[in-house]
Design a protein around this motif. Structure first.
Motif, PDB file in Angstrom:
ATOM      1  N   TYR B  29      41.596  19.823  22.355  1.00 50.09           N
ATOM      2  CA  TYR B  29      40.203  19.735  21.900  1.00 50.09           C
ATOM      3  C   TYR B  29      39.760  18.281  21.813  1.00 50.09           C
ATOM      4  CZ  TYR B  29      36.113  19.961  18.811  1.00 50.09           C
ATOM      5  OH  TYR B  29      34.861  19.822  18.259  1.00 50.09           O
ATOM      6  N   ILE B  30      38.722  17.966  22.573  1.00 49.97           N
ATOM      7  CA  ILE B  30      38.035  16.679  22.391  1.00 49.97           C
ATOM      8  C   ILE B  30      36.656  17.045  21.853  1.00 49.97           C
ATOM      9  CG2 ILE B  30      37.192  14.573  23.481  1.00 49.97           C
ATOM     10  CD1 ILE B  30      39.180  15.021  25.754  1.00 49.97           C
ATOM     11  N   PRO B  31      36.307  16.580  20.654  1.00 51.19           N
ATOM     12  CA  PRO B  31      35.016  16.977  20.090  1.00 51.19           C
ATOM     13  C   PRO B  31      33.875  16.753  21.083  1.00 51.19           C
ATOM     14  CG  PRO B  31      36.282  15.770  18.460  1.00 51.19           C
ATOM     15  CD  PRO B  31      37.046  15.687  19.754  1.00 51.19           C
ATOM     16  N   HIS B  32      32.946  17.679  21.142  1.00 44.20           N
ATOM     17  CA  HIS B  32      31.827  17.541  22.074  1.00 44.20           C
ATOM     18  C   HIS B  32      30.660  18.369  21.578  1.00 44.20           C
ATOM     19  CE1 HIS B  32      34.341  20.935  23.437  1.00 44.20           C
ATOM     20  NE2 HIS B  32      33.211  21.529  23.780  1.00 44.20           N
ATOM     21  N   LYS B  46      27.862  11.503  23.214  1.00 45.23           N
ATOM     22  CA  LYS B  46      28.955  10.515  23.082  1.00 45.23           C
ATOM     23  C   LYS B  46      30.008  10.903  22.041  1.00 45.23           C
ATOM     24  CE  LYS B  46      27.269   7.958  26.318  1.00 45.23           C
ATOM     25  NZ  LYS B  46      27.639   8.427  27.642  1.00 45.23           N
ATOM     26  N   LEU B  47      29.983  12.166  21.642  1.00 44.28           N
ATOM     27  CA  LEU B  47      31.008  12.627  20.721  1.00 44.28           C
ATOM     28  C   LEU B  47      32.371  12.720  21.399  1.00 44.28           C
ATOM     29  CD1 LEU B  47      29.972  13.306  17.948  1.00 44.28           C
ATOM     30  CD2 LEU B  47      30.757  15.626  18.335  1.00 44.28           C
ATOM     31  N   CYS B  48      32.336  12.932  22.704  1.00 46.51           N
ATOM     32  CA  CYS B  48      33.573  13.125  23.460  1.00 46.51           C
ATOM     33  C   CYS B  48      34.159  11.788  23.898  1.00 46.51           C
ATOM     34  CB  CYS B  48      33.311  13.989  24.682  1.00 46.51           C
ATOM     35  SG  CYS B  48      32.327  13.133  25.923  1.00 46.51           S
ATOM     36  N   THR B  49      33.642  10.721  23.304  1.00 50.56           N
ATOM     37  CA  THR B  49      34.120   9.375  23.633  1.00 50.56           C
ATOM     38  C   THR B  49      35.636   9.256  23.491  1.00 50.56           C
ATOM     39  OG1 THR B  49      32.047   8.368  22.973  1.00 50.56           O
ATOM     40  CG2 THR B  49      33.996   6.972  22.894  1.00 50.56           C
ATOM     41  N   ASN B  78      38.194   9.084  15.883  1.00 47.87           N
ATOM     42  CA  ASN B  78      37.599  10.115  15.035  1.00 47.87           C
ATOM     43  C   ASN B  78      36.613   9.502  14.045  1.00 47.87           C
ATOM     44  OD1 ASN B  78      38.653  12.415  16.220  1.00 47.87           O
ATOM     45  ND2 ASN B  78      40.621  12.181  15.148  1.00 47.87           N
ATOM     46  N   GLU B  79      36.860   8.249  13.664  1.00 44.82           N
ATOM     47  CA  GLU B  79      35.914   7.532  12.804  1.00 44.82           C
ATOM     48  C   GLU B  79      34.608   7.271  13.572  1.00 44.82           C
ATOM     49  OE1 GLU B  79      36.531   7.087   9.623  1.00 44.82           O
ATOM     50  OE2 GLU B  79      34.579   6.113   9.301  1.00 44.82           O
ATOM     51  N   VAL B  80      34.752   6.862  14.834  1.00 44.80           N
ATOM     52  CA  VAL B  80      33.577   6.654  15.681  1.00 44.80           C
ATOM     53  C   VAL B  80      32.795   7.965  15.803  1.00 44.80           C
ATOM     54  CG1 VAL B  80      32.857   6.289  18.090  1.00 44.80           C
ATOM     55  CG2 VAL B  80      34.493   4.715  17.012  1.00 44.80           C
ATOM     56  N   ARG B  81      33.516   9.049  16.045  1.00 46.89           N
ATOM     57  CA  ARG B  81      32.852  10.351  16.221  1.00 46.89           C
ATOM     58  C   ARG B  81      32.168  10.793  14.930  1.00 46.89           C
ATOM     59  NH1 ARG B  81      38.259  12.066  18.994  1.00 46.89           N
ATOM     60  NH2 ARG B  81      37.827  11.437  21.149  1.00 46.89           N
ATOM     61  N   LYS B  82      32.821  10.524  13.827  1.00 48.42           N
ATOM     62  CA  LYS B  82      32.204  10.896  12.556  1.00 48.42           C
ATOM     63  C   LYS B  82      30.902  10.110  12.369  1.00 48.42           C
ATOM     64  CE  LYS B  82      33.649   9.699   8.240  1.00 48.42           C
ATOM     65  NZ  LYS B  82      34.682   9.632   7.191  1.00 48.42           N
ATOM     66  N   THR B  83      30.946   8.831  12.682  1.00 48.27           N
ATOM     67  CA  THR B  83      29.734   8.011  12.545  1.00 48.27           C
ATOM     68  C   THR B  83      28.624   8.528  13.459  1.00 48.27           C
ATOM     69  OG1 THR B  83      31.129   6.106  12.038  1.00 48.27           O
ATOM     70  CG2 THR B  83      28.844   5.642  12.631  1.00 48.27           C
ATOM     71  N   ILE B  84      28.981   8.859  14.687  1.00 49.90           N
ATOM     72  CA  ILE B  84      27.969   9.376  15.621  1.00 49.90           C
ATOM     73  C   ILE B  84      27.382  10.688  15.088  1.00 49.90           C
ATOM     74  CG2 ILE B  84      27.639  10.352  17.933  1.00 49.90           C
ATOM     75  CD1 ILE B  84      29.594   8.232  18.987  1.00 49.90           C
ATOM     76  N   THR B  85      28.234  11.530  14.509  1.00 52.54           N
ATOM     77  CA  THR B  85      27.754  12.793  13.941  1.00 52.54           C
ATOM     78  C   THR B  85      26.800  12.521  12.777  1.00 52.54           C
ATOM     79  OG1 THR B  85      29.887  13.732  14.533  1.00 52.54           O
ATOM     80  CG2 THR B  85      28.502  15.053  13.095  1.00 52.54           C
ATOM     81  N   GLN B  86      27.152  11.544  11.958  1.00 51.71           N
ATOM     82  CA  GLN B  86      26.259  11.183  10.850  1.00 51.71           C
ATOM     83  C   GLN B  86      24.918  10.675  11.380  1.00 51.71           C
ATOM     84  OE1 GLN B  86      29.133   8.481   9.121  1.00 51.71           O
ATOM     85  NE2 GLN B  86      29.441   9.795   7.319  1.00 51.71           N
ATOM     86  N   MET B  87      24.988   9.923  12.469  1.00 49.48           N
ATOM     87  CA  MET B  87      23.751   9.408  13.070  1.00 49.48           C
ATOM     88  C   MET B  87      22.868  10.564  13.537  1.00 49.48           C
ATOM     89  SD  MET B  87      25.621   6.280  15.084  1.00 49.48           S
ATOM     90  CE  MET B  87      24.298   5.399  15.891  1.00 49.48           C
TER      91      MET B  87
END
Ligand code: FMN
Ligand code: SF4
Ligand code: SF4
Ligand code: FES
Lengths: 595, 242
Positions: B29-32, B46-49, B78-87
């Motif tokens: 699983y790559i978050p997307h 860009k969640l799948c970064t 995962n920190e990057v993805r969390k930030t993008i999700t928050q954005m």
């Protein structure tokens, strides 16, 4: 500003855009929307279904584009529609406010009698002769309060633009220092003759040997790009000249297009010959619409001289034609794949890469996209040879670079230097004393401080697409950075999350700090967000948008610290600002209505 | 067979596959959010970064090539993805507790997966339009994350062209392809993929609210990281798990 200087070779282009239809496709969406707006001062909703029918495009594609490009409007603008550049070099927002006051206009709104509207626009490329504005698409430079007073009077009296003093619309080249490209009198056709004589293979090898790298910023080898495109299989090949020149502080392509258009078009034609293209496009930024008549005239002359059209220079089967497409206010359309999308009548959203334009570009076909200066250099190389070019410049950076120098110096203008020149030498030449910082390559480039002035221009050290903005010691540098942050938030295309949301968050953080409400916490947040936007964005815009902030944090941290409040946390939410709408509704602005 | 390596695990791929394709096939699983197998990759959320040989890339669009060393499930990413999700959350107006999509929402599920506990950033509070013109479908743009899944589903699967993204920057918005701009004036159908594909509660079926109780919804019963979850997400609201 002093118009004359030792090296000056003055030429001026003046005009109120009276472009005809030559060498343009009137049915291009952007051109049709421009025509509609010219008639109605906006794009009326009712006009869209008919336009969709006419152009055989989905209604939604047209709607999507109208809202994408800054120069299209949904509600009526004034009969005089004015846009002041908001650039650090060719903009002056106090002048905008001055004219608004004179004419009783609220910025961004149309006066109730429909006579005039005033708003701001990203850099309009007049940084060597600002402050500047666009009025109904025409450029007026060298603004002063006196000139603005006269403008206000003309507007009040509804004097048509054609009757305004013609010298107001003059745009000077301001070439201060000639080099390889600017000094050479180019004989139209000489490059093509040479290319034909050498044959495509040899000519291509020559371009490769010259060491020419793209002048649009990325610096990709031009010889390689052309070779890849030539080898790519497709139904047709295309050449595109990128004249979007949207990087704040850049105007050297404007100079080339106004005084060296033959060389640029010849470069395109040679490229067409080498890669097997029959069609070339010049994508011209809307801010340079005033150049259209002269560009069209040059194209017509080239047709007459058999340098364009069928069987060029009597070579059977060498057919090549050039068309001009005018943009509509979007910095992102300088990014090559966004530019291609825009040419395909869509929003200018950068494509996923790979594939790259050389294999899959305009209409899915192999396409070369080159900067104006790259193409002009290629034409000169065709005449003078690759060795001539390679003999100049530094190890990794062959040839010369035309700089657009603006800001706090005595003689802003176009300067051409062989690569490898030091920043200090440039500053000496343009009369910049007491510079506290230079923005090399525009906001997407590098901000440097005085202890770096011995660094040199070139791909190996300070790369630049041409912008060179000088900030003297009296400038509020943080305000400069804030201006850049606003620019990127405004120009983000909105496709990817990091840049769409991140550039807005960065802008807000910087505003908060500039307003004296920022804390250490906001600094940390800004640093973290800047790093994310830079590393995770989809295209070059987002990947460079945080540069001014990051560079300033590294080189001028005191700028920020001076403005911080010394508490751990201040809310972003500003209670007093939140009451603004209530104040407007109740038409109150007294002390009691503030917190 | 050629392989790529994701977080130390070597997995095969076929020519033409992206990193995401290969990962999904190998049950990694790559978050997307903007990607759904079967639709043209988009690459916008860009969640799948991931980091491919040290360089940042979107796994849903980058073609797999032999020997790529990919990091994905790392603390940093995962920190990057969390930030993008928050954005994505603060950019729109998301009222999860009162949203009909809660529990079936992929944005929410990804947020849980990434251990996101708050929006972190100041809210943008945008003003966005609702389109309730259609008899059985509603658009609530407050929740739209501009993933363009509906745009692509309509074009590529339904053979229509009902949606588009308009505008620029943070003014970008979902629009409907009709002179009126209203859904009722399009040929969209209740059974179209475009009607059901929205990962958030921006395109919803009318008059079927809260049929599945909270606690029994898709992500109450499944993790978003579960292999083969995609069809389950699409079947939401049909009580398939009861
Ligand atoms: C946001 C952005 C804006 C750009 N603007 C321009 C531009 O105005 N002119 C230009 O020539 N290249 C611009 N570029 C670079 C182009 O994408 C492309 O690399 C260039 O046109 C290639 O030509 P060259 O190889 O001759 O430099 C821009 C890139 C980005 C990411
Ligand atoms: S980085 Fe910015 S400009 Fe580039 S695609 Fe993303 S949103 Fe658009
Ligand atoms: S409506 Fe839903 S599917 Fe369509 S773009 Fe918005 S979030 Fe994506
Ligand atoms: S899933 Fe890859 S960018 Fe959205």
């Amino acid at each position: 500003m002093e118009p004359s200087h030792d090296h000056t070779n003055q030429s001026t282009t003046s005009l109120i855009a009276t472009a005809n239809r030559d060498h343009m496709n009137c049915d291009h969406l952007l051109h049709r929307l421009y025509a509609i707006q010219k008639q109605f001062h906006h794009i009326p909703k009712q006009s869209i279904p008919a336009l969709a029918d006419e152009l055989k495009l989905p209604v939604s594609q047209i709607e999507a584009a109208i809202d994408f490009y800054s120069f299209f409007h949904r509600t009526a603008r004034g009969r005089f529609d004015i846009m002041f550049s908001n650039c650090n070099s060719c903009g002056d927002m106090t002048m905008m406010q001055y004219l608004c006051d004179q004419l009783n206009v609220v910025p961004g709104e149309t006066r109730s009698d429909g006579a005039v509207s005033i708003s701001d626009a990203s850099c309009i490329g007049m940084c060597d002769q600002g402050p500047a504005l666009l009025i109904n698409g025409c450029t007026i430079t060298q603004l002063s309060n006196r000139r603005l007073g006269l403008i206000a009077a003309y507007i009040q009296d509804s004097v048509p633009l054609e009757e305004w003093p013609i010298e107001w619309f003059e745009v000077h080249d301001n070439v201060r220092k000639n080099g390889l490209l600017l000094s050479d009198p180019f004989e139209p056709g000489s490059g093509l003759l040479s290319a034909i004589k050498q044959g495509a293979e040899t000519m291509l090898a020559n371009i490769d040997q010259s060491g020419l790298r793209g002048r649009g910023g990325a610096g990709f080898s031009t010889g390689l790009k052309w070779k890849f495109c030539r080898e790519a299989i497709g139904d047709a090949h295309y050449v595109i000249c990128n004249a979007d020149e949207g990087e704040p502080g850049t105007f050297k392509d404007r100079v080339l297009l106004s005084s060296h258009a033959h060389t640029v078009f010849e470069g395109m034609t040679i490229c067409g010959y080498l890669i097997g293209a029959q069609k070339g496009y010049l994508y011209l930024r809307a801010e340079y619409r005033y150049l259209l008549p002269s560009l069209q005239a040059v194209l017509s002359r080239r047709h007459k001289a058999k340098l364009l059209g069928k069987d060029i220079l009597e070579q059977k089967g060498f057919d090549f034609d050039i068309e001009i497409i005018v943009g509509a206010g979007a910095y992102i359309c300088g990014e090559e794949s966004a530019l291609i999308e825009s040419m395909e009548q869509k929003r200018g959203v950068p494509r996923v890469r790979p594939p790259f334009p050389v294999t899959c570009g305009y209409l899915g076909q192999p396409t070369v996209v080159n900067n104006v200066e790259t193409l002009a250099a290629a034409a000169q190389i065709a005449v003078q040879g690759g060795d001539w070019f390679n003999a100049h410049g530094s190890d990794k950076s062959a040839g010369s670079k035309i700089l657009s120098i603006s800001g706090d110096c005595l003689t802003p203008g176009a300067y051409e230097y062989a690569f490898g020149v030091s920043i200090q030498r440039i500053l000496d030449d343009c009369g910049a004393k007491d510079a506290q910082a230079i923005q090399v390559g525009g906001p997407s480039g590098t901000l440097i401080s005085p202890d770096e002035f011995e660094r040199t221009l070139g791909f190996e050290d300070l790369a630049t697409g041409g912008s060179f903005m000088i900030f003297g010691k009296d400038r509020d540098l943080l305000k400069v950075i804030q201006n850049f942050a606003h620019f990127f938030a405004h120009e983000s295309c909105g496709f990817c999350t990091p840049c769409r949301v991140g550039t807005t968050l960065l802008r807000n953080s910087l505003d908060k700090i500039c307003n004296g409400k920022g804390t250490e916490y906001d600094m940390d947040e800004m640093r973290r967000m800047a790093a994310l936007v830079k590393r995770r964005s989809h295209c070059g815009l987002g990947q460079t948008a945080p540069n001014p902030i990051l560079d300033a944090l590294e080189r001028f941290p005191e700028l920020f610290h001076e403005r911080l409040v010394h508490s751990d946390f201040e809310p972003h939410f500003d209670l007093d600002a939140a009451l603004e709408e209530a104040r407007q509704l109740t038409k109150r602005d007294d002390a009691e209505a503030h917190l | 067979m050629s392989t790529i390596t994701i977080d130390g695990r070597e997995i095969p791929f076929k020519a033409g596959q992206t990193i995401m394709d290969a990962a999904l096939e190998a049950d990694i699983y790559i978050p997307h959010l903007c990607h759904r197998p079967g639709l043209k990759p988009h690459g916008s959320c860009k969640l799948c970064t991931v980091d491919v040989d040290g360089r940042s890339a979107s796994s849903c669009t980058l073609p797999a090539t032999a020997g790529q060393q990919i990091s994905s499930n790392t603390t940093d990413l995962n920190e990057v993805r969390k930030t993008i999700t928050q954005m994505l959350f603060v950019e729109g107006n998301h009222f999860c507790p009162s949203c009909e999509k809660t529990g079936d929402c992929t944005l929410q599920a990804v947020a849980y997966h990434l251990n996101m506990l708050d929006g972190h950033f100041p809210q943008f509070y945008p003003r966005r339009e609702i389109d309730a013109s259609h008899a059985s479908i509603i658009i609530d743009r407050d929740r739209c994350i501009l993933c363009a899944l509906c745009v692509r589903a309509s074009r590529e699967v339904d053979g229509k062209n009902v949606f588009d993204i308009a505008g620029r920057g943070s003014d970008a918005k979902l629009i409907v392809n009709a002179p009126s701009g209203k859904l009722v004036d399009t040929d969209i159908d209740r059974d179209d993929l475009a009607t059901h594909i929205c990962p958030v509660g921006a395109i919803m079926i009318k008059e079927h609210g809260y049929e599945v109780p909270i606690g029994r919804r898709t992500f109450d019963l499944h993790s978003v990281a579960e292999p083969g979850i995609e069809p389950v997400i699409l079947r939401k609201g049909k009580h398939t798990d009861e």
